[in-house]
Design an enzyme around this catalytic site. Structure first.
Site, PDB file in Angstrom:
ATOM      1  N   HIS A 174       0.869  -1.187   0.000  1.00  0.00           N
ATOM      2  CA  HIS A 174       0.000   0.000   0.000  1.00  0.00           C
ATOM      3  C   HIS A 174       0.904   1.236   0.000  1.00  0.00           C
ATOM      4  O   HIS A 174       1.997   1.210   0.573  1.00  0.00           O
ATOM      5  CB  HIS A 174      -0.841  -0.047   1.281  1.00  0.00           C
ATOM      6  CG  HIS A 174      -1.923   0.966   1.359  1.00  0.00           C
ATOM      7  ND1 HIS A 174      -1.690   2.277   1.687  1.00  0.00           N
ATOM      8  CD2 HIS A 174      -3.264   0.857   1.167  1.00  0.00           C
ATOM      9  CE1 HIS A 174      -2.839   2.932   1.691  1.00  0.00           C
ATOM     10  NE2 HIS A 174      -3.810   2.091   1.377  1.00  0.00           N
TER      11      HIS A 174
ATOM     12  N   ASP B 108       3.255  -4.036   8.160  1.00  0.00           N
ATOM     13  CA  ASP B 108       1.988  -3.321   8.077  1.00  0.00           C
ATOM     14  C   ASP B 108       0.876  -4.361   8.249  1.00  0.00           C
ATOM     15  O   ASP B 108       0.578  -5.115   7.325  1.00  0.00           O
ATOM     16  CB  ASP B 108       1.909  -2.630   6.705  1.00  0.00           C
ATOM     17  CG  ASP B 108       0.543  -2.032   6.438  1.00  0.00           C
ATOM     18  OD1 ASP B 108      -0.322  -2.093   7.330  1.00  0.00           O
ATOM     19  OD2 ASP B 108       0.350  -1.498   5.331  1.00  0.00           O
TER      20      ASP B 108
ATOM     21  N   GLN C 104      -4.395  -5.088   7.176  1.00  0.00           N
ATOM     22  CA  GLN C 104      -5.431  -5.976   6.623  1.00  0.00           C
ATOM     23  C   GLN C 104      -5.486  -7.323   7.333  1.00  0.00           C
ATOM     24  O   GLN C 104      -6.284  -8.181   6.965  1.00  0.00           O
ATOM     25  CB  GLN C 104      -5.190  -6.202   5.121  1.00  0.00           C
ATOM     26  CG  GLN C 104      -5.402  -4.976   4.270  1.00  0.00           C
ATOM     27  CD  GLN C 104      -6.851  -4.503   4.244  1.00  0.00           C
ATOM     28  OE1 GLN C 104      -7.773  -5.219   4.640  1.00  0.00           O
ATOM     29  NE2 GLN C 104      -7.069  -3.272   3.787  1.00  0.00           N
TER      30      GLN C 104
ATOM     31  N   LYS D  59     -10.365  -0.785  10.300  1.00  0.00           N
ATOM     32  CA  LYS D  59     -10.394  -1.998   9.456  1.00  0.00           C
ATOM     33  C   LYS D  59     -10.633  -3.227  10.323  1.00  0.00           C
ATOM     34  O   LYS D  59     -10.562  -4.353   9.855  1.00  0.00           O
ATOM     35  CB  LYS D  59      -9.064  -2.181   8.728  1.00  0.00           C
ATOM     36  CG  LYS D  59      -8.580  -0.934   8.030  1.00  0.00           C
ATOM     37  CD  LYS D  59      -8.581  -1.057   6.558  1.00  0.00           C
ATOM     38  CE  LYS D  59      -7.823   0.106   5.969  1.00  0.00           C
ATOM     39  NZ  LYS D  59      -8.197   0.384   4.616  1.00  0.00           N
TER      40      LYS D  59
ATOM     41  N   CYS E 104      -4.595   1.961  -3.926  1.00  0.00           N
ATOM     42  CA  CYS E 104      -3.394   2.560  -3.315  1.00  0.00           C
ATOM     43  C   CYS E 104      -2.199   1.624  -3.472  1.00  0.00           C
ATOM     44  O   CYS E 104      -1.361   1.492  -2.562  1.00  0.00           O
ATOM     45  CB  CYS E 104      -3.606   2.891  -1.844  1.00  0.00           C
ATOM     46  SG  CYS E 104      -4.890   4.088  -1.583  1.00  0.00           S
TER      47      CYS E 104
HETATM   48  N1  PMP Z   1      -1.860  -0.509   4.729  1.00  0.00           N
HETATM   49  C1  PMP Z   1      -2.781  -1.264   4.140  1.00  0.00           C
HETATM   50  C2  PMP Z   1      -2.408  -2.659   3.710  1.00  0.00           C
HETATM   51  C3  PMP Z   1      -4.067  -0.778   3.929  1.00  0.00           C
HETATM   52  O1  PMP Z   1      -4.986  -1.540   3.328  1.00  0.00           O
HETATM   53  C4  PMP Z   1      -4.362   0.540   4.329  1.00  0.00           C
HETATM   54  C5  PMP Z   1      -5.727   1.151   4.092  1.00  0.00           C
HETATM   55  N2  PMP Z   1      -6.289   0.866   2.866  1.00  0.00           N
HETATM   56  C6  PMP Z   1      -3.362   1.287   4.958  1.00  0.00           C
HETATM   57  C7  PMP Z   1      -2.128   0.740   5.141  1.00  0.00           C
HETATM   58  C8  PMP Z   1      -3.618   2.677   5.441  1.00  0.00           C
HETATM   59  O2  PMP Z   1      -4.537   2.641   6.484  1.00  0.00           O
HETATM   60  P1  PMP Z   1      -5.152   3.998   7.064  1.00  0.00           P
HETATM   61  O3  PMP Z   1      -5.694   4.728   5.889  1.00  0.00           O
HETATM   62  O4  PMP Z   1      -6.208   3.526   7.999  1.00  0.00           O
HETATM   63  O5  PMP Z   1      -4.036   4.715   7.747  1.00  0.00           O
END
Ligand code: PMP
Length: 560
Positions: free
Chosen positions: A127, A218, A221, A244, A386
């Site tokens: 991401h 990270d 998910q 999430k 993203c």
């Molecule tokens: N890492 C991953 C794998 C994500 O899916 C996301 C959100 N789509 C993020 C980071 C960023 O999360 P946040 O927007 O809640 O900071």
């Protein structure tokens, strides 16, 4: 109780589905819905126990501080961190990753022993939140190194991407082989938000540590789907976002080992993170408080606490239900021959899949498919998720992503599959119908009623587009700001535009606009109201706002 009654009972925990029963929500990877217990916890905190934390010593404030800190311990226990002090709060995973990357950049510049090497390994599927902080770190360090160094042979930091194959499947040996003495950091998702695969973090962090590299994970998910044990994973840091994992937005966390958190400098400074302040010097608190300047998202943390209890209580059910629903979804999808799933080779997956659509070697635009899904109130995401570098690597302009949570049901999947099949049929079907080229495109909209008829006519119009050759799909002709890639070229000597877009609907709209534009002189075009023209044809009010915004960019070029 039979299975469907149990599923119904679980779903009823989420008031969203009562307020919006017609919505089929297949976008839980973007954000999950909130169970009643989370909503109640936040409402109660706001109504009954509102006070700031860590500041005042009166009873209410002390109580709220105790509850707030208890959730730090609860989270530590949930992910098996050694202690609550290994958890810091942040706005979300993005902020936690920025905090860690910023601090590690400072350690690199200070030649701290925790930083060894000159390379950061990142998976291509990460991401952007797990790419950009590292890219910024590298740029900052390299700029400073080149500005202050007299030594021409000074080593610059670099990023080493490790990619999946063209089907989106990782061969992890490639990653293990990439790790060397020069690797400082491996920044990797526990679960890819674009592909759904679960990466073997235990092995990756063990390999990283063999080479004195740090493994930063990270976990955004993973947390709503997997048992996460950060000590078993062996990583140096792990981040997540509350929204999430059934919690509220605006709060997340970072876990770090004692060695890492002790070494990292504060990311922001201000109230509450200090021990002592004077105008000559200040002393900061120890971790985690040194990372938490200012009033935190107290009610968010309390809501996250309720979400953690919810996940903990239901995790076995969540996993079993998601697995059943996902297997059912994959079986249904395997029967649609135009669906090409990406990243399905990896056996370890959460209930998330990404797909593109191919018919007779041509791709069908997922943005076009989305129109039918959206019309049927099916909420899911198309685009790059993203993860632009992944899309570039896979040579696709995005995917359609389905992400399932245990509050979904078989009927949701059936509906999705039905609408998807019908969308594909209509997109393909319009190929074979001949357009009436004795009439202008515009005149064929006369008297048409209903969005189905209008859209069918728009798709038929796409066949009349003066198509811009693929060799000219370059930046110079790219129209920025459209939902999908659009290229538009004007040739002055024959006063004509040509254009292209991957979406058939957009090609149709372009054909209608270009038919008019190419019939006008340059002077007439500058004063012609193209937007009013589409409205008069009965088209505009069937388009989403993002489509209208994109068309406005095209119209601006036609009128230039
Ligand atoms: N890492 C991953 C794998 C994500 O899916 C996301 C959100 N789509 C993020 C980071 C960023 O999360 P946040 O927007 O809640 O900071």
């Amino acid at each position: 109780m039979d299975l469907s009654a149990i599923m119904q009972e679980f779903r009823q925990e989420f008031p969203f589905f009562k307020s919006y029963p017609e919505c089929i929500y297949l976008d839980s990877a973007a954000t999950t819905h909130k169970p009643q217990c989370v909503i109640d916890t936040i409402a109660q905190a706001q109504a009954q126990s509102n006070a700031n934390v860590h500041r005042s010593s009166y009873q209410l404030a002390a109580d709220v501080t105790r509850q707030y800190e208890a959730i730090r311990s609860r989270l530590a226990h949930f992910i098996n961190a050694p202690d609550s002090q290994n958890i810091f709060w942040a706005k979300g995973a993005t902020e936690a990753l920025n905090l860690i990357a910023y601090g590690l950049g400072e350690l690199c510049l200070a030649n701290h022993p925790l930083w060894q090497g000159n390379e950061i390994i990142i998976l291509t599927s990460e991401h952007h939140a797990n790419i950009l902080p590292w890219q910024q770190l590298i740029q900052r360090v390299n700029q400073i190194r080149s500005a202050y160094s007299q030594n021409e042979h000074i080593k610059m930091l670099r990023v080493t991407p490790v990619s999946p194959d063209k089907n989106g499947d990782y061969q992890y040996d490639e990653l293990y082989n990439a790790i060397s003495d020069d690797t400082a950091i491996i920044a990797i998702a526990h679960v890819s938000n674009a592909l759904g695969c679960i990466h073997p973090i235990e092995n990756i962090s063990a390999k990283a540590h063999q080479y004195n590299a740090l493994c930063i994970v990270d976990g955004t998910q993973a947390l709503a789907h997997l048992n996460v044990d950060v000590q078993a994973l062996g990583c140096d840091a792990y981040v997540g976002s509350s929204h999430k994992m059934f919690g509220p937005t605006g709060v997340g966390f970072g876990y770090g080992t004692d060695v890492l958190l002790d070494a990292l400098p504060p990311y922001q400074v201000g109230g509450e993170m200090i021990e002592h302040v004077s105008f000559t010097s200040s002393r900061f608190q120890s971790y985690p408080h040194k990372f938490e300047a200012g009033t935190p998202n107290i009610h968010g943390v309390l809501g996250l606490g309720a979400a953690i209890n919810f996940v903990d209580k239901h995790l076995a059910y969540i996993q079993r239900t998601e697995e059943n629903l996902f297997t059912y979804l994959l079986t249904q999808l395997s029967q649609i021959k135009q669906v090409r799933l990406l990243g399905q080779g990896n056996l370890h997956k959460i209930s998330l899949c990404s797909m593109v659509f191919v018919h007779n070697g041509d791709s069908l635009s997922h943005y076009d498919v989305l129109r039918w899904l959206d019309e049927a109130n099916i909420a899911l995401r198309v685009g790059h998720h993203c993860a632009m570098p992944l899309m570039q690597h896979l040579e696709v302009d995005g995917t359609l992503r389905v992400s399932i949570s245990a509050y979904n049901c078989v009927a949701d999947i059936d509906m999705f599959i039905d609408v998807l099949k019908s969308a594909i049929d209509q997109l393909i079907g319009s190929h074979d119908i001949l357009i009436n080229d004795s009439l202008s495109l515009a005149s064929q909209f006369n008297g048409l009623q209903g969005y189905e008829n209008i859209f069918r006519q728009i798709m038929l119009s796409s066949k009349a587009l003066p198509v811009l050759d693929a060799s000219k799909h370059i930046d110079a002709y790219h129209v920025a700001g459209c939902e999908v890639d659009v290229w538009l070229m004007y040739t002055p000597h024959n006063n004509a535009f040509e254009a292209f877009a991957n979406s058939k609907i957009i090609r149709g709209l372009l054909a209608i606009l270009l038919e008019k534009a190419n019939s006008l002189t340059a002077k007439e075009r500058r004063i012609f109201d193209f937007s009013g023209y589409l409205t008069a044809l009965g088209i505009t009010h069937h388009l989403s706002q993002s489509r209208v915004n994109g068309l406005d960019r095209v119209i601006a070029k036609l009128s230039a």
